[in-house]
Design an enzyme around this catalytic site. Structure first.
Site, PDB file in Angstrom:
ATOM      1  N   ASP A  77     -11.144   2.840   3.923  1.00 26.15           N
ATOM      2  CA  ASP A  77     -11.431   1.408   3.765  1.00 26.15           C
ATOM      3  C   ASP A  77     -12.939   1.185   3.613  1.00 26.15           C
ATOM      4  O   ASP A  77     -13.365   0.109   3.199  1.00 26.15           O
ATOM      5  CB  ASP A  77     -10.964   0.630   5.011  1.00 26.15           C
ATOM      6  CG  ASP A  77      -9.614  -0.038   4.813  1.00 26.15           C
ATOM      7  OD1 ASP A  77      -9.284  -0.379   3.662  1.00 26.15           O
ATOM      8  OD2 ASP A  77      -8.893  -0.208   5.819  1.00 26.15           O
ATOM      9  N   LYS A 120       0.846  -1.211   0.000  1.00 24.96           N
ATOM     10  CA  LYS A 120       0.000   0.000   0.000  1.00 24.96           C
ATOM     11  C   LYS A 120       0.877   1.255   0.000  1.00 24.96           C
ATOM     12  O   LYS A 120       0.604   2.219  -0.724  1.00 24.96           O
ATOM     13  CB  LYS A 120      -0.933   0.006   1.218  1.00 24.96           C
ATOM     14  CG  LYS A 120      -2.042  -1.014   1.121  1.00 24.96           C
ATOM     15  CD  LYS A 120      -2.874  -1.110   2.403  1.00 24.96           C
ATOM     16  CE  LYS A 120      -3.882  -2.244   2.297  1.00 24.96           C
ATOM     17  NZ  LYS A 120      -4.677  -2.446   3.515  1.00 24.96           N
ATOM     18  N   GLN A 132      -4.746  -1.297   9.673  1.00 21.09           N
ATOM     19  CA  GLN A 132      -4.629  -2.620   9.061  1.00 21.09           C
ATOM     20  C   GLN A 132      -5.199  -3.692   9.996  1.00 21.09           C
ATOM     21  O   GLN A 132      -4.899  -3.720  11.190  1.00 21.09           O
ATOM     22  CB  GLN A 132      -3.146  -2.912   8.735  1.00 21.09           C
ATOM     23  CG  GLN A 132      -2.901  -4.172   7.942  1.00 21.09           C
ATOM     24  CD  GLN A 132      -3.509  -4.143   6.532  1.00 21.09           C
ATOM     25  OE1 GLN A 132      -3.654  -3.097   5.926  1.00 21.09           O
ATOM     26  NE2 GLN A 132      -3.884  -5.295   6.030  1.00 21.09           N
TER      27      GLN A 132
HETATM   28  N1  GUN Z   1      -6.810  -6.761   6.245  1.00 19.83           N
HETATM   29  C1  GUN Z   1      -7.101  -7.529   5.170  1.00 19.83           C
HETATM   30  N2  GUN Z   1      -7.616  -6.760   4.188  1.00 19.83           N
HETATM   31  C2  GUN Z   1      -7.653  -5.495   4.653  1.00 19.83           C
HETATM   32  C3  GUN Z   1      -8.072  -4.261   4.088  1.00 19.83           C
HETATM   33  O1  GUN Z   1      -8.548  -4.152   2.951  1.00 19.83           O
HETATM   34  N3  GUN Z   1      -7.944  -3.166   4.896  1.00 19.83           N
HETATM   35  C4  GUN Z   1      -7.461  -3.241   6.164  1.00 19.83           C
HETATM   36  N4  GUN Z   1      -7.382  -2.115   6.891  1.00 19.83           N
HETATM   37  N5  GUN Z   1      -7.062  -4.384   6.708  1.00 19.83           N
HETATM   38  C5  GUN Z   1      -7.157  -5.492   5.958  1.00 19.83           C
END
Ligand code: GUN
Length: 283
Positions: free
Chosen positions: A119, A52, A96
């Site tokens: 998100d 990311k 996350q």
């Molecule tokens: N853990 C697995 N997928 C995601 C996601 O798309 N966003 C976040 N914040 N955590 C995750």
């Protein structure tokens, strides 16, 4: 069979996002800012976060990694989120997941102000999605919708089966398909005769986290199959669909890796730019 190439499509999208960000920086004078909070050192989360950060940097989005130890208390993490909510240099905040067991995940997610919830996991954005209102949409299902659109895959009136009912993928995915007038079925671990239901699917979306679970006899001839799984087995990555056995039955199939994953990231970056424009009132 046509491969749904998320990797290349995501490259194209990131180039477009970078151009847009450059124009915005020139016009507004500040870059879109994304705060990425990582609790602890879960190896899979570290990889996701690194990807990311890399993609955000490529698009000239100012991404900062805020890493805290896994012993942080829920109140301390809430205080961090409140601080980021107030910080004008961040237009998007993500925490996350998963979080350590002693922390209430939904409480942390809901502490993120809805305008910065890039998100789209918070109760406000999810409530709006489920009500058919404009909102910030969860990155993975949003990326899947973009991929289907890129390949001109018709959804109206089609039988769409979503396997998995998570808050991150399954449930928002079902809502987005419904919005496009698909007939949607959600299956899960307690579903009886799962294979009979998946075999009815014109569009089959699988997000259950079970290595190569969907077999040839569970897929309709000519189906569109989207694999959201990322299962690591002996250092290799496999999807939830048994790709080698299923691929020849499909009209379209997304591979793992190189399918849905890259689009999740470009959708997150697109959400950050949407949040920035909303916060700064830019059309
Ligand atoms: N853990 C697995 N997928 C995601 C996601 O798309 N966003 C976040 N914040 N955590 C995750």
């Amino acid at each position: 069979m046509i491969l749904l190439d998320g990797k290349n499509y995501s490259k194209k999208l990131k180039n477009e996002l970078r151009e847009e960000v450059d124009q915005l920086i020139e016009k507004v004078g500040i870059a879109p800012g994304l705060a990425i909070v990582l609790v602890g050192e879960d190896p899979a989360s570290c990889i996701y976060v690194r990807n990311k950060m890399k993609a955000a940097n490529f698009c000239h989005i100012k991404a900062d990694l805020i890493q805290v130890t896994k012993t942080i208390s829920e109140n301390e993490l809430l205080d961090l989120v409140y601080k980021l909510n107030q910080d004008d240099t961040y237009h998007g905040i993500i925490v996350q997941l998963p979080l350590p067991k002693h922390i209430n995940e939904q409480a942390i997610i809901d502490a993120i102000i809805d305008k910065k919830d890039v998100d789209g996991f918070g109760i406000i954005n999810k409530g709006k999605l489920f009500s058919g209102l404009p909102c910030i949409k969860s990155a993975t299902p949003k990326g899947i919708m973009k991929l289907l659109e890129e390949y001109d895959i018709e959804l109206e009136g089609k039988n769409a089966v979503v396997v998995g009912r998570s808050n991150i993928v399954g449930k928002p995915m079902a809502m987005m398909l419904l919005e496009k007038n698909a007939t949607v079925t959600i299956c899960h671990s307690r579903t009886k005769k799962l294979g009979e239901i998946t075999k009815q699917a014109d569009i089959l979306i699988v997000a259950i986290g079970k290595d190569r679970f969907i077999k040839e006899n569970m897929v309709k001839d000519g189906a569109v199959v989207i694999d959201v799984g990322t299962n690591r087995v002996d250092e290799k990555l496999y999807g939830d669909v048994d790709f080698e056995n299923v691929k020849d039955k499909c009209a379209y199939i997304s591979p793992v890796p190189g399918g849905v994953g890259p689009l999740t990231i470009s959708s997150l970056l697109e959400n950050t730019i949407i949040a920035y424009k909303n916060i700064l009132n830019i059309k």
